[in-house]
Write an enzyme that holds these catalytic residues in place. Structure first.
Site, PDB file in Angstrom:
ATOM      1  N   ASP A  73     -45.319 -20.573 -41.477  1.00 47.88           N
ATOM      2  CA  ASP A  73     -44.498 -21.613 -42.109  1.00 47.88           C
ATOM      3  C   ASP A  73     -43.350 -20.966 -42.895  1.00 47.88           C
ATOM      4  O   ASP A  73     -42.496 -21.669 -43.441  1.00 47.88           O
ATOM      5  CB  ASP A  73     -45.341 -22.566 -42.970  1.00 47.88           C
ATOM      6  CG  ASP A  73     -46.078 -21.883 -44.098  1.00 47.88           C
ATOM      7  OD1 ASP A  73     -46.042 -20.633 -44.161  1.00 47.88           O
ATOM      8  OD2 ASP A  73     -46.698 -22.579 -44.922  1.00 47.88           O
ATOM      9  N   SER A  74     -43.301 -19.627 -42.898  1.00 41.11           N
ATOM     10  CA  SER A  74     -42.118 -18.913 -43.405  1.00 41.11           C
ATOM     11  C   SER A  74     -40.880 -19.319 -42.606  1.00 41.11           C
ATOM     12  O   SER A  74     -39.755 -19.037 -43.027  1.00 41.11           O
ATOM     13  CB  SER A  74     -42.327 -17.398 -43.324  1.00 41.11           C
ATOM     14  OG  SER A  74     -42.773 -17.017 -42.037  1.00 41.11           O
ATOM     15  N   ASP A 113     -49.424 -21.552 -38.316  1.00 46.64           N
ATOM     16  CA  ASP A 113     -49.747 -21.960 -39.685  1.00 46.64           C
ATOM     17  C   ASP A 113     -49.900 -23.471 -39.806  1.00 46.64           C
ATOM     18  O   ASP A 113     -49.076 -24.231 -39.272  1.00 46.64           O
ATOM     19  CB  ASP A 113     -48.614 -21.540 -40.635  1.00 46.64           C
ATOM     20  CG  ASP A 113     -48.897 -20.220 -41.321  1.00 46.64           C
ATOM     21  OD1 ASP A 113     -50.045 -19.739 -41.262  1.00 46.64           O
ATOM     22  OD2 ASP A 113     -47.950 -19.668 -41.914  1.00 46.64           O
ATOM     23  N   LYS A 133     -53.954 -20.994 -39.025  1.00 52.14           N
ATOM     24  CA  LYS A 133     -54.168 -20.310 -40.310  1.00 52.14           C
ATOM     25  C   LYS A 133     -53.877 -21.284 -41.444  1.00 52.14           C
ATOM     26  O   LYS A 133     -52.966 -22.107 -41.317  1.00 52.14           O
ATOM     27  CB  LYS A 133     -53.246 -19.089 -40.418  1.00 52.14           C
ATOM     28  CG  LYS A 133     -53.252 -18.409 -41.789  1.00 52.14           C
ATOM     29  CD  LYS A 133     -52.552 -17.078 -41.785  1.00 52.14           C
ATOM     30  CE  LYS A 133     -51.061 -17.114 -41.960  1.00 52.14           C
ATOM     31  NZ  LYS A 133     -50.593 -17.735 -43.218  1.00 52.14           N
ATOM     32  N   GLU A 139     -54.037 -21.565 -46.048  1.00 53.61           N
ATOM     33  CA  GLU A 139     -54.033 -20.771 -47.274  1.00 53.61           C
ATOM     34  C   GLU A 139     -55.146 -21.193 -48.224  1.00 53.61           C
ATOM     35  O   GLU A 139     -55.375 -22.395 -48.417  1.00 53.61           O
ATOM     36  CB  GLU A 139     -52.675 -20.908 -47.978  1.00 53.61           C
ATOM     37  CG  GLU A 139     -51.537 -20.332 -47.156  1.00 53.61           C
ATOM     38  CD  GLU A 139     -50.187 -20.451 -47.853  1.00 53.61           C
ATOM     39  OE1 GLU A 139     -50.126 -20.855 -49.040  1.00 53.61           O
ATOM     40  OE2 GLU A 139     -49.180 -20.130 -47.198  1.00 53.61           O
ATOM     41  N   GLU A 157     -52.250 -11.133 -48.807  1.00 57.37           N
ATOM     42  CA  GLU A 157     -50.821 -10.996 -49.123  1.00 57.37           C
ATOM     43  C   GLU A 157     -50.615 -10.559 -50.573  1.00 57.37           C
ATOM     44  O   GLU A 157     -51.174 -11.162 -51.511  1.00 57.37           O
ATOM     45  CB  GLU A 157     -50.089 -12.332 -48.880  1.00 57.37           C
ATOM     46  CG  GLU A 157     -48.606 -12.233 -49.205  1.00 57.37           C
ATOM     47  CD  GLU A 157     -47.753 -13.359 -48.630  1.00 57.37           C
ATOM     48  OE1 GLU A 157     -48.268 -14.204 -47.881  1.00 57.37           O
ATOM     49  OE2 GLU A 157     -46.544 -13.359 -48.938  1.00 57.37           O
TER      50      GLU A 157
END
Ligand code: KIV
Length: 267
Positions: free
Chosen positions: A46-47, A85, A115, A117, A184
């Site tokens: 999602d970056s 993501d 993925k 978070e 991270e």
């Protein structure tokens, strides 16, 4: 015919201490190029919101954005394992929504895994997605969707108490059935401890050399994003300069009447 990497390959690589290489991609041409170079895993991160759409953070990224970019990447890659993501708000509301959105990234996007978070706080969500036979990765340490709680992009787990919590998070992610874990922006010794403590592969970004694999954002490592470059990024090429030089040459040649020449024109 190239053999597609699977989640089993990643597990075997951890067992055999073979490093796992991961890069982000958001479109067909980059996915194709990095696939040809032999990357193990492509993360449709999602970056994309920051490095492609120009947002300040990843919060505005939607499911529609992720499905669109995942489809493009899947079309470009023949051999890499593709992880997509789950964006902000796509898994935090309830388990049914999380399951549906994970399924959409697989069905509509064509991803091989998803993925999300979080650690202990998302254990039930990881479990619900894993129970659908969807490989799911955790992501702890600096979690960009929590940027406002964290007060900025800061290294996490520097104090003992926070380090212990991250270790607990890692164990909870593994117990919930996650297939791998992104670490991270945490101190290298803590990442080494977590990597030794869990049986699933750890993929580090700003987490030192002892993780089972490494991931970088492609725009950062190829010099395509000059807004902000974290300390942990190594720049492997300066594509930004190549693009600026190429575009400047084109502008000059068009203005001077050099392009198009006879070889680019029809008689
Ligand atoms: O969105 C992303 O690119 C990521 C990586 C930074 C791990 O989650």
């Amino acid at each position: 015919m190239l053999k597609r990497k699977t989640i089993l390959d990643l597990q075997r690589m951890k067992a055999e201490s073979e490093k796992i290489t991961v890069l982000t991609a958001y479109d067909y041409p980059f996915a194709r190029l990095m696939d040809q170079a032999g990357i193990d895993v492509i993360l449709v991160g999602d970056s994309v919101g920051c490095v492609v759409a120009g947002y300040d953070n990843t919060l505005p990224v939607t499911m529609e954005d992720m499905v669109y970019h995942t489809r493009a990447v899947v079309r470009g890659a023949q051999q890499a394992f593709i992880v997509a993501d789950l964006p902000f708000l796509s898994y935090q509301i309830d388990l049914a929504g999380a399951r549906r959105n994970a399924g959409r990234l697989m069905q509509e996007g064509g991803a091989h895994a998803v993925k999300l978070e979080g650690g202990r706080n998302v254990a039930a969500t990881l479990e619900a997605i894993a129970a659908m036979d969807i490989p799911v990765l955790g992501h702890i340490g600096l979690t960009p969707q929590s940027i406002h709680r964290m007060g900025g992009y800061r290294v996490q787990g520097k104090r003992d108490a926070q380090a212990r919590e991250l270790l607990e998070d890692a164990r909870a992610v593994e117990t919930a059935g996650a297939s791998a874990l992104v670490l991270e922006a945490i101190p290298a010794p803590l990442a080494a401890e977590i990597t030794a403590a869990v049986s699933i592969p750890t993929i580090g970004i700003g987490a030192g050399p002892h993780c089972d694999g490494q991931v970088l954002v492609i725009h950062d490592m190829l010099g395509l994003c000059d807004k902000f470059s974290p300390k942990f990024v190594k720049r492997y090429a300066d594509l930004g300069k190549l693009v600026r030089d190429g575009v400047s040459d084109y502008i000059r040649e068009v203005r001077e009447g050099v392009f198009p020449g006879p070889e680019h024109s029809f008689k």
